[in-house]
Write a protein that holds these residues in place. Structure first.
Motif, PDB file in Angstrom:
ATOM      1  N   ARG G   5       0.835  -1.195   0.000  1.00 24.25           N
ATOM      2  CA  ARG G   5       0.000   0.000   0.000  1.00 24.25           C
ATOM      3  C   ARG G   5       0.871   1.246   0.000  1.00 24.25           C
ATOM      4  NH1 ARG G   5      -3.845  -1.151   4.984  1.00 24.25           N
ATOM      5  NH2 ARG G   5      -1.777  -1.658   5.786  1.00 24.25           N
ATOM      6  N   PRO G   6       0.483   2.300  -0.751  1.00 26.63           N
ATOM      7  CA  PRO G   6       1.353   3.479  -0.860  1.00 26.63           C
ATOM      8  C   PRO G   6       1.725   4.093   0.498  1.00 26.63           C
ATOM      9  CG  PRO G   6      -0.323   3.562  -2.538  1.00 26.63           C
ATOM     10  CD  PRO G   6      -0.668   2.392  -1.666  1.00 26.63           C
ATOM     11  N   LEU G   7       0.757   4.179   1.438  1.00 23.34           N
ATOM     12  CA  LEU G   7       1.087   4.832   2.699  1.00 23.34           C
ATOM     13  C   LEU G   7       2.030   3.981   3.542  1.00 23.34           C
ATOM     14  CD1 LEU G   7      -2.057   6.801   3.827  1.00 23.34           C
ATOM     15  CD2 LEU G   7      -0.355   7.274   2.107  1.00 23.34           C
ATOM     16  N   ALA G   9       4.372   2.163   2.220  1.00 22.11           N
ATOM     17  CA  ALA G   9       5.662   2.447   1.593  1.00 22.11           C
ATOM     18  C   ALA G   9       6.198   3.791   2.077  1.00 22.11           C
ATOM     19  CB  ALA G   9       5.511   2.458   0.067  1.00 22.11           C
ATOM     20  N   LEU G  10       5.318   4.783   2.159  1.00 22.48           N
ATOM     21  CA  LEU G  10       5.753   6.107   2.635  1.00 22.48           C
ATOM     22  C   LEU G  10       6.215   6.004   4.087  1.00 22.48           C
ATOM     23  CD1 LEU G  10       5.972   9.026   1.662  1.00 22.48           C
ATOM     24  CD2 LEU G  10       3.654   9.424   2.434  1.00 22.48           C
TER      25      LEU G  10
END
Lengths: 95, 95, 95, 95, 95, 95, 95
Positions: G5-7, G9-10
């Motif tokens: 999920r992008p968040l 990864a962030l």
């Protein structure tokens, strides 16, 4: 600021003088009084600064080149208390 | 304004003359009659001010330089009551 | 308009001729027939006005200066009934 | 159109030829087939019109002045059925 | 397209070659494979077209007049499958 | 890509090198690692490309005409992993 | 970054120095302290970089051609901690 959520971090700046930069290049400086989850923000003892654009013209060989630079911001108005709509804000930092 | 939420602070300005600055540079000045959570705002005895852009041209050495400055706003219309859509508003301050 | 919520205030203008200014500088004038919470608005016997920009050129000391001013709006079309999407609206006032 | 909600009023235009103006100056004309609460709109037998900008140059005393005016729209394409995303629409009126 | 809701009408174009026009003037042409309520759209065997602006200069009496016209779009890239974010789309029509 | 929903189709590109075009003309190229319903996207081994605008000047009869064209994009930065906010994205395609 | 999920990864970039590019061309560089689902972001030991536009003028045959290029960004301010509103962000990458 020492908490892991952005609004908690912003909460640590309450009562301090902050710089609020807007999407249109204007800036407000004042004491951070209140904000909400939309980042609607109220500053007290606020000052409003206007952006100035300058066009610097240089000449290389025999060609003229223009460079647009953002000049210093200039004090435009002294306001008492100001309500700033959150969606116009780019960033907030302690002065 | 002495409360910790932005809309409470704005509520303290009800009945006072406020300056409402819009994203497009226009300004309304009038008595704050009503607002909601979207910052949709109703002013009474309102005046509308138009932004004026000026281009100031200076000359340094033999180079011409242009500087765009925002001139004073000019009274455009006297309105009775005006409804302003919240998402066009940048900031609201007491006059 | 005498109520404390913006949409109640707007409701008081139903059936009256109102001026609706849009974000792109265009203006509709007509009888306020209907609106909703998004400020989607229906006007009857509507007229559409087009904005005109003018460039006024002045000369101070041997320098030429341009000033962009918004000229008067011009009647473009007579419409019967018009539906205006709320998010294009800047402000609404009684004519 | 005789109902008090904007979408009811719009519903009265179903099956009629309507003019749909977009935020970018383009225009669609066609028979209103369908729309939803986002104002996503489907037109049948649609025509697409392109905006034309003109710069009119006049001369007062010895000063040259430019005025940008929006010229007539020109038929660009004949389409069968077209789906228009609601958030690009400024206003809809019966032809 | 024979249904009364916009997305049903759009659904009738599945599997056909459609023209998707974007807010920035670009255009995609391809076979409509999928879309959702945000109008996020997937095209197959897609082609991307770039907008070209032209400035046509005419002369009336002794005055020069400029007219900006949008020239024909030019094929920029052949893509296989492309995902287009819904909020960038202006309109969709069958080719 | 063989599924009927756009995000399923996008999911089929996971692990492949994709081209992500942004609203401001910039482009990222990299391996698609993750995305969500807002189309927030994470690329690995990413490269950032800058758009170049060119002004082509032609002359027809004795009139000069300018045409703005978008030139090829130029490699600006090599990034490791990049998080791209979904609302800045125009389209995503497999390289 | 190794989650799907992008968040997530962030989240793997927390505590590292990251580059945050904004929609208006400005850039913040600092230690990633906090972010939320709107990508509201707090950086510590932050630096603000200003974009510089340059106009490069070349001459082919007897025609002059202008090319606008984005020059290197220049350090504008050293800030302590900065809160950046999520909707102004284009992309975030580890420095």
């Amino acid at each position: 600021m020492d908490s892991s959520r952005p609004l908690d971090a912003l909460n640590n700046s309450r009562g301090k003088r902050v710089i609020v930069d807007l999407k249109n290049g204007w800036r407000f400086v004042g004491k951070l009084h209140a904000f909400d989850i939309h980042i609607n923000t109220v500053l007290e003892e606020a000052e409003e600064y206007e952006p100035k654009n300058k066009t610097v013209i240089t000449q290389v060989d025999e060609k003229t080149s223009e460079q647009v630079v953002l000049g210093d911001k200039e004090l435009k108005r002294k306001l008492g208390t100001v309500f700033i709509r959150g969606d116009t804000i780019t960033n907030i930092s302690v002065q």
